[in-house]
Design a protein around this motif. Sequence first.
Motif, PDB file in Angstrom:
ATOM      1  N   UNK A   1     -55.084 -16.067  73.892  1.00  0.00           N
ATOM      2  CA  UNK A   1     -54.153 -16.271  72.998  1.00  0.00           C
ATOM      3  C   UNK A   1     -53.835 -17.944  73.138  1.00  0.00           C
ATOM      4  N   UNK A   2     -54.667 -18.551  73.600  1.00  0.00           N
ATOM      5  CA  UNK A   2     -54.385 -20.263  73.622  1.00  0.00           C
ATOM      6  C   UNK A   2     -54.871 -20.714  72.457  1.00  0.00           C
ATOM      7  N   UNK A   3     -53.966 -21.740  71.982  1.00  0.00           N
ATOM      8  CA  UNK A   3     -54.097 -22.117  70.799  1.00  0.00           C
ATOM      9  C   UNK A   3     -55.068 -23.239  70.294  1.00  0.00           C
ATOM     10  N   UNK A   4     -56.068 -23.573  71.186  1.00  0.00           N
ATOM     11  CA  UNK A   4     -56.702 -24.716  70.863  1.00  0.00           C
ATOM     12  C   UNK A   4     -58.269 -24.326  70.625  1.00  0.00           C
ATOM     13  N   UNK A   5     -58.552 -22.982  70.716  1.00  0.00           N
ATOM     14  CA  UNK A   5     -59.841 -22.189  70.198  1.00  0.00           C
ATOM     15  C   UNK A   5     -60.759 -22.485  71.202  1.00  0.00           C
ATOM     16  N   UNK A   6     -60.463 -23.015  72.304  1.00  0.00           N
ATOM     17  CA  UNK A   6     -61.427 -22.963  73.406  1.00  0.00           C
ATOM     18  C   UNK A   6     -61.741 -21.692  74.161  1.00  0.00           C
ATOM     19  N   UNK A   7     -63.031 -21.516  74.322  1.00  0.00           N
ATOM     20  CA  UNK A   7     -63.215 -20.327  74.996  1.00  0.00           C
ATOM     21  C   UNK A   7     -62.752 -20.290  76.590  1.00  0.00           C
ATOM     22  N   UNK A   8     -62.530 -19.194  77.114  1.00  0.00           N
ATOM     23  CA  UNK A   8     -62.083 -19.209  78.555  1.00  0.00           C
ATOM     24  C   UNK A   8     -62.719 -18.288  79.419  1.00  0.00           C
TER      25      UNK A   8
ATOM     26  N   UNK B   1     -63.806 -15.979  73.540  1.00  0.00           N
ATOM     27  CA  UNK B   1     -63.373 -16.636  72.570  1.00  0.00           C
ATOM     28  C   UNK B   1     -61.743 -16.661  72.147  1.00  0.00           C
ATOM     29  N   UNK B   2     -61.280 -17.544  71.270  1.00  0.00           N
ATOM     30  CA  UNK B   2     -59.784 -17.422  71.203  1.00  0.00           C
ATOM     31  C   UNK B   2     -59.548 -16.284  70.246  1.00  0.00           C
ATOM     32  N   UNK B   3     -58.329 -15.363  70.586  1.00  0.00           N
ATOM     33  CA  UNK B   3     -58.225 -14.503  69.818  1.00  0.00           C
ATOM     34  C   UNK B   3     -59.001 -13.231  69.817  1.00  0.00           C
ATOM     35  N   UNK B   4     -59.580 -13.212  71.118  1.00  0.00           N
ATOM     36  CA  UNK B   4     -60.241 -11.952  71.428  1.00  0.00           C
ATOM     37  C   UNK B   4     -59.901 -11.468  72.605  1.00  0.00           C
TER      38      UNK B   4
ATOM     39  N   UNK C   1     -52.566 -18.914  64.961  1.00  0.00           N
ATOM     40  CA  UNK C   1     -53.913 -18.735  64.215  1.00  0.00           C
ATOM     41  C   UNK C   1     -54.453 -19.940  63.309  1.00  0.00           C
ATOM     42  N   UNK C   2     -55.362 -20.678  63.637  1.00  0.00           N
ATOM     43  CA  UNK C   2     -55.765 -21.902  62.857  1.00  0.00           C
ATOM     44  C   UNK C   2     -54.420 -22.839  62.690  1.00  0.00           C
ATOM     45  N   UNK C   3     -53.413 -23.057  63.555  1.00  0.00           N
ATOM     46  CA  UNK C   3     -52.397 -23.872  63.585  1.00  0.00           C
ATOM     47  C   UNK C   3     -51.202 -23.335  62.938  1.00  0.00           C
ATOM     48  N   UNK C   4     -51.308 -21.980  62.470  1.00  0.00           N
ATOM     49  CA  UNK C   4     -50.102 -21.285  62.073  1.00  0.00           C
ATOM     50  C   UNK C   4     -49.836 -20.283  62.535  1.00  0.00           C
ATOM     51  N   UNK C   5     -48.289 -19.945  62.755  1.00  0.00           N
ATOM     52  CA  UNK C   5     -48.066 -18.532  63.462  1.00  0.00           C
ATOM     53  C   UNK C   5     -48.356 -17.367  62.459  1.00  0.00           C
ATOM     54  N   UNK C   6     -48.951 -16.446  63.170  1.00  0.00           N
ATOM     55  CA  UNK C   6     -49.147 -15.184  62.367  1.00  0.00           C
ATOM     56  C   UNK C   6     -49.033 -14.085  63.225  1.00  0.00           C
TER      57      UNK C   6
ATOM     58  N   UNK D   1     -60.014  -1.573  71.796  1.00  0.00           N
ATOM     59  CA  UNK D   1     -59.516  -1.900  70.603  1.00  0.00           C
ATOM     60  C   UNK D   1     -59.219  -3.325  70.497  1.00  0.00           C
ATOM     61  N   UNK D   2     -59.867  -4.051  69.227  1.00  0.00           N
ATOM     62  CA  UNK D   2     -59.681  -5.324  68.919  1.00  0.00           C
ATOM     63  C   UNK D   2     -58.422  -5.529  68.428  1.00  0.00           C
ATOM     64  N   UNK D   3     -58.082  -7.103  68.583  1.00  0.00           N
ATOM     65  CA  UNK D   3     -56.801  -8.000  67.925  1.00  0.00           C
ATOM     66  C   UNK D   3     -57.103  -8.152  66.349  1.00  0.00           C
ATOM     67  N   UNK D   4     -56.365  -7.525  65.641  1.00  0.00           N
ATOM     68  CA  UNK D   4     -56.513  -7.684  64.348  1.00  0.00           C
ATOM     69  C   UNK D   4     -55.717  -8.174  63.555  1.00  0.00           C
ATOM     70  N   UNK D   5     -55.788  -8.847  62.661  1.00  0.00           N
ATOM     71  CA  UNK D   5     -54.884  -9.480  61.412  1.00  0.00           C
ATOM     72  C   UNK D   5     -54.175  -8.195  60.951  1.00  0.00           C
ATOM     73  N   UNK D   6     -53.020  -8.376  60.383  1.00  0.00           N
ATOM     74  CA  UNK D   6     -52.260  -7.182  59.770  1.00  0.00           C
ATOM     75  C   UNK D   6     -53.102  -6.794  58.274  1.00  0.00           C
ATOM     76  N   UNK D   7     -53.363  -5.432  58.066  1.00  0.00           N
ATOM     77  CA  UNK D   7     -54.546  -5.236  56.969  1.00  0.00           C
ATOM     78  C   UNK D   7     -53.954  -5.635  55.626  1.00  0.00           C
TER      79      UNK D   7
END
Length: 643
Positions: free
Chosen positions: A259-266, A281-284, A435-440, A451-457
């Motif tokens: 959940x790091x914000x700079x989209x760098x894989x860890x 990858x970020x948000x995975x 998420x891409x610089x915006x709170x989500x 189970x994956x992390x998913x945006x609201x449907x």
Amino acid sequence: MKIDIRILPLFALALVLFGCDTSEDPNLLNPPQQDSARVRVVNLIESEPVDVGFFGIPIVNALAPFRVSETQKYLVLTPTSLTVKRPSRNKLDTIPTQSVLGAGAKVVFFVLKNNDGTSTILPQAIGKLATTALVSRNAAEVVFINAVPDSVGTSFYVKSGCQSGDTLFGPTAFAQNPATHDTTATDLSLYLFSTVDSMPVASTHLHTPPGSITYLIAGRMGGSVHLFAISATDDALTGMLPEAPPETRTGATVELLNATADETPISARIQGGSQITSTLASLNISSEATVEACVDPHGDSLVIDAGSNQFKTPIRLSVGSRALVIAYDSVRSVRALTLSRDMVGGGSGGVYLRGVNVAPGVAAASISIGAGGDTSVGADSRPFGTLAYGKASGYVQLPAGNYPFLLSDANTGKFLSGGVQPLAPGFYTLIVVDRLGTPALMIVRDDLPGSPLSPLSGPGTRVTFFNLVRNANAQFTVGALQLPPLFYGYVYSTVVPYNVSTITSNSGQITIDPGSGGYFVGSVGTGSSRSLIAFRTDTSTQPVGKAFVRFINAFPNSPALDIHIGRNTDPPLDSTATFGVPTQTYIFDERKYSFFVTPHGETTILARADGVQINAGRHYLVAIGPRPDDAATGMYDLLVMQE
């Protein structure tokens, strides 16, 4: 005839004691009492047997070390004393029992030997409704007893989860009044420490089903300290005091969320232990990995590699557990938040939901449930309260169904993100991320591994509804959401998905563009001349430290109106309040205000609101509408709403 009155209390006690023998024929003149206490004795003295009784009336004779007596029934209606006799001590030790032998109680007398050679007893009693109360809370109870006789000056304490886990029972001296802990976990990993040792002296994997009460005992046997466990409710247990089953597990199952914000894989690993993931990858979320828990008795560390940077952060894992570890940004570093996935409280077919805030731009997050969710959940309810950055709530239970979730800044009320999400029975975590610089808001299911992390449907924007129709409720329909009735003078919000542009109601129909931002929608008018009005929410941000206030005339066919601040005779703040169109945004200092509405150019008060608190950083809308109880005079009313 002369009677020695000293024997009467003992004679009366004997009648009560022997009259409670459950083996007696109920047809005898002295039938057993149905609400007697169930009593048993546990000998925690390592080297010798004990006799225990009520002033010579035996409860148990020659009970061997670390043995449990049979359960017997007694009814003692007044405080009394126990006697303890041991072969190595010529004197009889007398110990008051207070009033632990109440009707229906289950009592255990734990017999211990003090360092001065005297005997002592720790009585433990539970009422006949104790287990029922625990079951109603889906909880169990553990009671810790320190019975190590040579531990004077040395206390014992218990940690939970692993040897570097949280302290469940603080330092407890020998024969100290036992400490109690309630838990909703169905099993516990417990580690016993002395205050003079850095490594655990014993451990146990303790089963704690709902409604159970377990006595956990630290005792010395064969020259070493052991943990023993006995159920407070199992009357059938007799003979050797059972040792608590040792904890043999060493690993935990982990999934890691980047959940790091700079989209760098860890990449991540336990220091001195196993690898969890590489190039995530970020948000995975990574695949499940089994790692050693408690590699370091002083606390484990998670090593995170992000590009050319490496970070080390504390991590807390419990042996035998499932966990979701969230890596998120801190000041010039990366931290880890560990969330247990050991499901508790399930089986009812409901939804269990918790909230987490790991968005660095949101110091305090508010997640609310909008109108149109399950009817048992109130519109605009906040199930998690305020979520500080880097914090998580516990699970809350909800009925299954579709839920509009709205994310706002708890400090300013500013809407940040939202969506409609269907929730089937199960366990979920709702996470505030960058998420891409915006709170989500994003969501993951906890009870289905992988189970994956998913945006609201159904992503969308916030729309606030209000009703100023005199003496009538408003009914709104938004896509698939049927909103509950809205009474006169009331307000609620919900999420309108971006793909929904039409709002219908019993006051008409209106079209909006949710993709362009938030809206207010109001049901206005009187009787059969009702209608809907819609307008965009205010987005002013400057100047910082001020409040922003707009006004709207929501009374169709009303004359021109003036709006005054402070007194109705002061010059009007605004004379442009035409029907259905908000005024300009006015800048206010933070304090309380009085608002007045008069006919244009006059001082006659049509409506007023006194003591209205206006807070800095927030947006307000003041709507002018008809009073429901004064239709004949055409008087007005004010509704103050937060944008």
